[in-house]
Design a protein around this motif. Structure first.
Motif, mmCIF file in Angstrom:
data_model
loop_
_atom_site.group_PDB
_atom_site.id
_atom_site.type_symbol
_atom_site.label_atom_id
_atom_site.label_comp_id
_atom_site.label_asym_id
_atom_site.label_seq_id
_atom_site.Cartn_x
_atom_site.Cartn_y
_atom_site.Cartn_z
ATOM 1 N N ASN A 306 0.813 -1.225 0.000
ATOM 2 C CA ASN A 306 0.000 0.000 0.000
ATOM 3 C C ASN A 306 0.840 1.266 0.000
ATOM 4 O O ASN A 306 0.437 2.287 -0.541
ATOM 5 C CB ASN A 306 -1.010 0.013 1.166
ATOM 6 N N TYR A 307 2.037 1.184 0.587
ATOM 7 C CA TYR A 307 2.898 2.362 0.636
ATOM 8 C C TYR A 307 3.342 2.740 -0.786
ATOM 9 O O TYR A 307 3.190 3.885 -1.210
ATOM 10 C CB TYR A 307 4.104 2.086 1.545
ATOM 11 N N ALA A 308 3.835 1.719 -1.506
ATOM 12 C CA ALA A 308 4.290 1.966 -2.889
ATOM 13 C C ALA A 308 3.126 2.401 -3.774
ATOM 14 O O ALA A 308 3.255 3.282 -4.627
ATOM 15 C CB ALA A 308 4.927 0.696 -3.452
ATOM 16 N N LEU A 309 1.972 1.812 -3.517
ATOM 17 C CA LEU A 309 0.774 2.093 -4.312
ATOM 18 C C LEU A 309 0.349 3.553 -4.170
ATOM 19 O O LEU A 309 0.134 4.250 -5.166
ATOM 20 C CB LEU A 309 -0.345 1.160 -3.814
ATOM 21 N N ARG A 452 -7.065 2.207 0.802
ATOM 22 C CA ARG A 452 -6.073 1.123 0.878
ATOM 23 C C ARG A 452 -4.900 1.459 1.798
ATOM 24 O O ARG A 452 -3.755 1.133 1.507
ATOM 25 C CB ARG A 452 -5.550 0.777 -0.528
ATOM 26 N N LYS A 453 -5.227 2.139 2.901
ATOM 27 C CA LYS A 453 -4.154 2.532 3.824
ATOM 28 C C LYS A 453 -3.885 1.456 4.874
ATOM 29 O O LYS A 453 -2.920 1.549 5.603
ATOM 30 C CB LYS A 453 -4.551 3.828 4.544
ATOM 31 N N GLY A 474 -12.464 -8.429 -8.561
ATOM 32 C CA GLY A 474 -11.910 -8.160 -9.896
ATOM 33 C C GLY A 474 -10.574 -7.434 -9.801
ATOM 34 O O GLY A 474 -10.371 -6.598 -8.911
ATOM 35 N N SER A 475 -9.657 -7.738 -10.740
ATOM 36 C CA SER A 475 -8.283 -7.200 -10.646
ATOM 37 C C SER A 475 -8.158 -5.706 -10.896
ATOM 38 O O SER A 475 -7.220 -5.073 -10.408
ATOM 39 C CB SER A 475 -7.374 -7.917 -11.656
ATOM 40 N N ASP A 476 -9.083 -5.136 -11.690
ATOM 41 C CA ASP A 476 -8.993 -3.710 -11.994
ATOM 42 C C ASP A 476 -9.360 -2.913 -10.731
ATOM 43 O O ASP A 476 -10.539 -2.780 -10.384
ATOM 44 C CB ASP A 476 -9.953 -3.378 -13.146
ATOM 45 N N LEU A 477 -8.318 -2.381 -10.086
ATOM 46 C CA LEU A 477 -8.540 -1.762 -8.774
ATOM 47 C C LEU A 477 -9.287 -0.434 -8.855
ATOM 48 O O LEU A 477 -9.928 -0.017 -7.897
ATOM 49 C CB LEU A 477 -7.210 -1.571 -8.044
ATOM 50 N N CYS A 485 -8.547 -5.438 -0.662
ATOM 51 C CA CYS A 485 -7.319 -6.163 -0.317
ATOM 52 C C CYS A 485 -6.362 -6.204 -1.516
ATOM 53 O O CYS A 485 -5.246 -6.698 -1.404
ATOM 54 C CB CYS A 485 -7.636 -7.564 0.192
ATOM 55 N N GLY A 486 -6.816 -5.674 -2.655
ATOM 56 C CA GLY A 486 -5.937 -5.588 -3.824
ATOM 57 C C GLY A 486 -5.653 -6.948 -4.451
ATOM 58 O O GLY A 486 -4.571 -7.172 -5.010
#
Lengths: 562, 328
Positions: A306-309, A452-453, A474-477, A485-486
């Motif tokens: 989540n940090y990188a995201l 998503r923190k 679904g994968s498309d966030l 949960c990604g």
């Protein structure tokens, strides 16, 4: 040969007489009577008296009593399927290719203001639901209907008025359950046509509904009460026995419980298991029933870093340093004693969850999958295999100098999640994982969740009746906002695409079976339990038959014993 | 004297306006800094946050906070408090519906508190040092240390669950709209007895001890001792000399009490499910209904400031010397 036959015949008659006598007694004892008021406690006020916008559980429930749909549906526990009955429509015809459905409407119905109901109302309702200007929370239904080349919905091709009492819906593809898609509550055209589409959201019609349903609104006092009175036979053909339904808004759980005990209210939902036991044993005028529904709790593991995201504004997608590996997630599931949570808090009022498919969907539940066993030794081995060992002797496993330590966030004021979090913390401590429990206020919790923190959390979802789970997995966030949960798996995406085109029950079942197998093996989250809705009601209320679709199912058949 | 009073009122009014302005600016910015989102109710698995963003932009909440604040201030001058995101109603309608409930509970309990505190204070003065004084004093201390919701729960237990005399929640009976005006009044009273008692008891627990202490102190002052020595009967002394002296500081406390009444009302409204301003504010904070929060803060700060102003005016009425001090 004759004697056994004669014996069986006489025995059969005897059994018949006994059963008949019993039924006669029950009938006399519980003879349905018209009249009486039913007091139901609800924890929050209604958001809108308008199905275009109502998005909350109680609001949906109350709106369903005021606004009827073309069909009335209920969940059949034996078949695990939705069964449809005529409501505003007396009959329907589904085309062989499942690309259209024709409804034949009842001609004797009137809106609560006396105006006659017709196919124009159905047509205009769907115009409103699908028009983006209206901003309906149900606007996604438009995806089933016919679109022009520019991608805009073509209402003329999608909804066709054949005559005053007949309407046809045309879909852009074969729809597995056309009755479900066309099952939205119907709105009065003569009222809504006068309101500009983009002004409906703020119009006063949202507190003064005109509908066709078993009940109509008699009085509404914000944050206090909603009084529904049964609809007159001149308007609607399903007359309830109960005269008035009084929904009392009581936000405090203990106040609701006390009111149930002292008879100020007759029915209350979401009773805590420990109170259910007390009510069952000490209050003989209260009956407790539990409905296994569509709500499950899970431990969410953030699959992505989540940090990188957030740093890269969703550009850098890489696995979470702790929970990114599916084997680690499996080990975490193995290390948590879910049965202890069930036994310690819920008792008989919850069932273990294996996948996001509720046990009530008997036909779609993959019974080949068994609950992940509680096996801390095996879990420890997996961690060791993956390089997580306690190298510095501080009791916490680590890898490359990073200890396995995280915050488990829970929304405050939810005792069952508090209990579960404590068990999780203790169980994981035993295998060398350090968990800090963090409690956040509800709004803040969900805000952090959707942004998503969070690294790990305990939350719950309600799964939709049509089992459309793409929004969650679904994968498309960006598109699938609820996939907090990604989780990303192209195989699952493929299943969702195939499900959209599936037009047979078998095809849908096979795909959902496969979906469960993949989710089970990937363990994007640890599924905890399916929570029963525990309902307590006064025994004077008779002929009650709760259903997972809504607890007010067939409320017109309920009556109050005199 | 009148000139001084006018000066006092004018000065307090200007200071109050400035205070409210600063408070609102601070609340406005703090609210937007607060994590959380008022549009969560529009999130759904199929639409994601798309619809929420659409509605956010429709109401202008996607603009910078400073722009929103300026717009809000411009609107407020024309009496427009904005539109509630959660209730989809003009904020002024919500406030006016709720303020009546809050004022009726708080003012009733406020008046009841005064009516009960003064004679109780004199009674305690008369029996100072006796057993009854000790019991009441300790009881008041216990109630004062307990949060007001505990008092509410105890009253619900005895008044509603055990004896079934009073309803444990709501403002009216479910069929109030079918009642005559007189029936409505009695029905309202029946529902409000427990909430009003809760507020009165919690407020009295402090004021009774405070007044008792002041009365004892006043009764030991030199001029009272001198008057007592000159043979003036004790009851005349208490009524004409001790009480007026002790009342001055009690009135100051009453003024401050108006402000704290609101916070106590908040809890009472939650426990008894009453649709007052306190509950509206709490619900709005949890749902992040920004326009309602700001309006509620404005109303409650006005109530506190107004309460203090009344207290100051009353003090200057009882003790003219103090108005000079207040002005200077």
């Amino acid at each position: 040969m004759k004697r056994p036959f004669l014996f069986s015949f006489l025995f059969g008659i005897l059994v018949f007489i006994i059963i008949s006598c019993k039924s006669e007694k029950d009938l006399n004892e519980f003879k349905p009577v018209y009249g009486g008021n039913l007091f139901i406690a609800i924890k929050n006020d209604i958001d809108f008296f308008n199905p275009l916008y109502s998005n909350d559980f109680y609001s949906g429930l109350i709106n369903d009593l005021i606004f009827g749909a073309l069909t009335y549906s209920e969940f059949n526990s034996d078949s695990g399927k939705l069964i449809y009955y005529p409501n505003l429509a007396k009959d329907w015809e589904i085309s062989d290719d499942k690309k259209s459905i024709i409804y034949f409407l009842k001609t004797n119905l009137k809106w609560s203001d006396g105006v006659k109901f017709s196919s124009k109302d159905v047509y205009y309702s769907y115009i409103l639901y699908t028009n983006p200007e209206v901003m309906s929370v149900r606007q996604d239904v438009e995806r089933f209907f016919i679109h022009d080349v520019d991608g805009k919905l073509n209402p003329y091709k999608s909804f066709q008025i054949l005559n005053d009492s007949t309407i046809k819906f045309n879909f852009s593809f074969s729809v597995e359950d056309p009755l479900f898609v066309t099952g939205l509550p119907i709105l009065p055209e003569h009222i809504f046509i006068k309101i500009q589409k983009d002004k409906i959201l703020t119009d006063e019609i949202n507190t003064k509904p005109v509908g066709i349903g078993p009940f109509k609104l008699e009085n509404y006092l914000r944050q206090q009460q909603i009084v529904l009175v049964r609809n007159d036979s001149a308007y609607y053909d399903r007359i309830p026995f109960i005269e008035k339904l009084v929904f009392k808004v009581v936000p405090d759980y203990n106040s609701r419980l006390n009111q149930l005990k002292n008879g100020e209210i007759d029915l209350m939902t979401d009773i805590r298991p420990e109170d259910a036991e007390i009510l069952k044993n000490k209050f003989n005028y209260i009956r407790i029933e539990a409905i296994t529904g569509r709500d499950y709790d899970y431990i969410g593991w953030n699959n992505l870093d989540n940090y990188a995201l957030s740093k890269s504004k969703f550009k850098i997608i890489k696995p979470h340093p702790l929970f990114g590996d599916k084997e680690i997630r499996l080990a975490l599931s193995m290390a948590i004693n879910r049965q202890e949570i069930l036994n310690g808090y819920f008792g008989e009022f919850a069932n273990p969850a294996i996948s996001p498919i509720s046990p009530i969907f008997k036909n779609f539940l993959n019974l080949n999958l068994k609950p992940i066993p509680f096996n801390p030794l095996e879990a420890k081995k997996i961690f060791q295999k993956k390089g997580w060992k306690d190298t510095d002797g501080d009791g916490i496993i680590d890898k490359n100098g990073i200890p396995f330590r995280f915050k488990l966030t829970i929304p405050s004021g939810k005792p069952h999640r508090e209990f579960a979090a404590t068990i999780v913390k203790n169980d994981l401590k035993k295998i060398g994982i350090d968990v800090e429990i963090e409690r956040l206020e509800n709004s803040l919790f969900f805000s952090n969740l959707f942004e998503r923190k969070l690294d790990a959390w305990i939350a719950g979802w309600t799964i939709p009746l049509d089992l459309d789970l793409e929004g969650f997995w679904g994968s498309d966030l960006n598109k699938n906002f609820f996939n907090v949960c990604g989780y990303q798996n192209p195989e699952v995406d493929k299943i969702f695409e195939q499900l959209k085109k599936a037009n047979s029950f078998e095809e849908k079942r096979n795909l959902i079976f496969k979906f469960q197998e993949i989710i089970y093996s990937d363990q994007p989250v640890t599924f905890l339990y399916w929570i029963d809705n525990i309902i307590g009601y006064n025994k004077k209320l008779k002929n009650v038959n709760f259903n997972p679709v809504a607890y007010t199912n067939r409320i017109w058949e309920w009556f109050i014993a005199q | 004297m009148k000139k001084n009073l006018l000066k006092l009122v004018l000065r307090r009014f200007l200071i109050s306006c400035l205070m409210i302005f600063l408070l609102i600016v601070a609340v406005f910015f703090m609210m937007h800094l607060l994590p959380g989102e008022p549009f969560q109710q529009y999130y759904s698995p199929r639409l994601g946050n798309e619809l929420a963003e659409q509605i956010k932009s429709k109401f202008g909440f996607d603009r910078p906070v400073s722009v929103q604040l300026l717009k809000w201030m411009r609107n407020i001058l024309s009496g427009d408090f904005g539109f509630s995101i959660v209730y989809q109603k003009p904020v002024i309608v919500l406030i006016s519906e709720s303020i009546i409930v809050t004022l009726s509970i708080s003012l009733s309990s406020f008046i009841l508190q005064i009516l009960l505190t003064i004679p109780s204070g004199l009674f305690l003065l008369k029996h100072a040092g006796k057993k009854i004084d000790f019991i009441i004093d300790k009881l008041a201390l216990i109630i004062y240390s307990a949060p007001s919701f505990v008092v509410a729960i105890v009253l619900i237990y005895f008044g509603s669950i055990l004896t079934n005399l009073f309803p444990s929640s709501q403002l009216f009976s479910y069929n109030y709209y079918e009642m005559t005006t007189t029936q409505k009044f009695f029905d309202l009273m029946h529902h409000l007895i427990l909430p009003i008692l809760t507020l009165t008891i919690t407020s009295m627990s402090f004021s009774i001890r405070y007044l008792r202490q002041n009365l004892i102190e006043a009764s030991n002052q030199d001029f009272v001792v001198a008057l007592r020595a000159s043979g003036i009967p004790e009851n005349i002394l208490r009524k004409n000399h001790i009480l007026p002296n002790a009342l001055i500081s009690y009135i100051t406390i009453l003024g401050l009490e108006i402000g704290s009444l609101l916070s106590k009302t908040l809890i009472t409204e939650m426990v008894f499910s009453l649709p007052g301003i306190g509950r509206l504010m709490v619900d709005s904070i949890f749902s992040r209904d920004y326009p309602v929060i700001v309006a509620c803060v404005m109303i409650s700060s006005l109530m506190v400031i107004f309460g203090n102003l009344i207290a100051d005016l009353l003090i200057s009425r009882f003790n003219p010397k103090s108005s000079y001090e207040l002005v200077s």
